[in-house]
Scaffold this motif. Structure first.
Motif, short mmCIF file in Angstrom:
data_model
loop_
_atom_site.label_atom_id
_atom_site.label_comp_id
_atom_site.label_asym_id
_atom_site.label_seq_id
_atom_site.Cartn_x
_atom_site.Cartn_y
_atom_site.Cartn_z
N ASP A 1 28.74 4.04 -30.82
CA ASP A 1 28.89 5.49 -30.89
C ASP A 1 30.04 5.99 -30.00
OD1 ASP A 1 27.59 4.92 -28.57
OD2 ASP A 1 26.28 6.67 -28.63
N ARG A 2 30.73 5.08 -29.33
CA ARG A 2 31.89 5.50 -28.54
C ARG A 2 33.15 5.27 -29.35
NH1 ARG A 2 31.57 8.35 -24.04
NH2 ARG A 2 33.46 7.33 -23.31
N PRO A 3 34.10 6.21 -29.29
CA PRO A 3 35.35 5.98 -30.01
C PRO A 3 36.12 4.82 -29.37
CG PRO A 3 35.48 7.97 -28.67
CD PRO A 3 34.08 7.47 -28.56
N ASP A 4 36.81 4.06 -30.19
CA ASP A 4 37.63 2.97 -29.69
C ASP A 4 38.99 3.56 -29.27
OD1 ASP A 4 39.38 0.89 -29.37
OD2 ASP A 4 38.93 -0.10 -31.26
N PRO A 5 39.30 3.56 -27.98
CA PRO A 5 40.51 4.25 -27.52
C PRO A 5 41.80 3.68 -28.10
CG PRO A 5 39.31 3.28 -25.65
CD PRO A 5 38.54 2.96 -26.88
N ASP A 6 41.83 2.35 -28.31
CA ASP A 6 43.04 1.76 -28.87
C ASP A 6 43.25 2.20 -30.31
OD1 ASP A 6 43.61 0.44 -26.53
OD2 ASP A 6 42.43 -1.32 -27.10
N VAL B 1 34.92 13.74 -26.86
CA VAL B 1 33.85 14.59 -26.38
C VAL B 1 34.13 16.01 -26.88
CG1 VAL B 1 32.72 15.56 -24.33
CG2 VAL B 1 33.49 13.17 -24.34
N CYS B 2 33.12 16.63 -27.46
CA CYS B 2 33.30 17.98 -28.00
C CYS B 2 33.61 18.95 -26.86
CB CYS B 2 32.05 18.42 -28.75
SG CYS B 2 32.15 20.13 -29.32
N GLU B 3 34.67 19.72 -27.05
CA GLU B 3 35.11 20.65 -26.03
C GLU B 3 34.14 21.82 -25.87
OE1 GLU B 3 38.92 22.81 -26.67
OE2 GLU B 3 39.70 21.10 -25.55
N SER B 4 33.38 22.07 -26.92
CA SER B 4 32.50 23.22 -26.91
C SER B 4 31.11 22.89 -26.37
CB SER B 4 32.42 23.79 -28.33
OG SER B 4 31.55 24.89 -28.36
N CYS B 5 30.48 21.81 -26.88
CA CYS B 5 29.10 21.52 -26.48
C CYS B 5 28.99 20.29 -25.60
CB CYS B 5 28.20 21.39 -27.71
SG CYS B 5 28.55 19.91 -28.68
N GLY B 6 30.06 19.49 -25.49
CA GLY B 6 30.03 18.32 -24.62
C GLY B 6 29.40 17.08 -25.25
N ALA C 1 31.40 12.45 -33.68
CA ALA C 1 31.12 11.28 -34.52
C ALA C 1 32.39 10.50 -34.80
CB ALA C 1 30.49 11.74 -35.84
N PRO C 2 32.33 9.16 -34.68
CA PRO C 2 33.52 8.33 -34.93
C PRO C 2 34.14 8.56 -36.31
CG PRO C 2 31.78 7.00 -33.94
CD PRO C 2 31.19 8.35 -34.22
N ALA C 3 33.32 8.83 -37.31
CA ALA C 3 33.86 9.06 -38.66
C ALA C 3 34.73 10.32 -38.67
CB ALA C 3 32.72 9.22 -39.67
N ALA D 1 42.83 14.14 -33.83
CA ALA D 1 43.18 15.10 -32.78
C ALA D 1 42.12 16.18 -32.60
CB ALA D 1 44.53 15.74 -33.08
N THR D 2 40.98 16.04 -33.27
CA THR D 2 39.98 17.11 -33.19
C THR D 2 39.42 17.28 -31.77
OG1 THR D 2 38.02 18.03 -34.22
CG2 THR D 2 37.95 15.68 -33.77
N ARG D 3 39.11 18.52 -31.43
CA ARG D 3 38.51 18.82 -30.13
C ARG D 3 37.03 19.10 -30.23
NH1 ARG D 3 42.11 21.39 -26.48
NH2 ARG D 3 44.23 21.44 -27.26
#
Ligand SMILES: [Zn+2]
Length: 126
Positions: free
Chosen positions: A4-9, A91-96, A100-102, A109-111
């Motif tokens: 459930d964590r995004p892959d940074p690379d 991490v969602c900028e609004s709710c923290g 979702a990785p999808a 670039a979504t926030r």
């Protein structure tokens, strides 16, 4: 790394690809805008009585809007790359919550998470 964590690379590659594509798009629209501006200055300056002049003015307006959107998108991509560096990416900028990785795959670039994004009345899709 948990699933459930995004892959940074992966995210960085996606963002860099998107930055290249968006820059190329903006460059081609800027080139098109220059040719429209040139064509308009060759045509008569009287837009109201010259159909070609108003078409050019309309196209110019569309191009300017598209270039502005691309510029905004590029700054979103830059901001997302910065968040990757600081560990705040995904991490969602609004709710923290985690985004979702999808969703990150589709919009690197979504926030915002999908819930917050759909709750916003903003015209922006991220
Ligand atoms: Zn959220």
């Amino acid at each position: 790394m948990p699933l459930d964590r995004p892959d940074p690379d992966h995210a960085r590659r996606a963002l860099l690809d998107e930055r290249v594509a968006t820059s190329a798009l903006r460059d081609s629209m800027s080139a098109r805008l220059r040719s429209v501006v040139d064509a308009a200055s060759e045509a008569t300056a009287d837009d109201e009585h010259d159909p070609e002049g108003s078409t050019l003015a309309f196209e110019r307006g569309q191009l300017v809007a598209q270039i502005e959107r691309s510029t905004e998108r590029l700054s979103e991509i830059e901001a997302a790359l910065t968040r990757l560096d600081t560990g705040a990416y995904g991490v969602c900028e609004s709710c923290g919550d985690q985004i979702a990785p999808a969703r990150l795959d589709a919009l690197p670039a979504t926030r915002l998470c999908i819930r917050c994004a759909s709750a916003r009345t903003s015209r922006r899709r991220w």
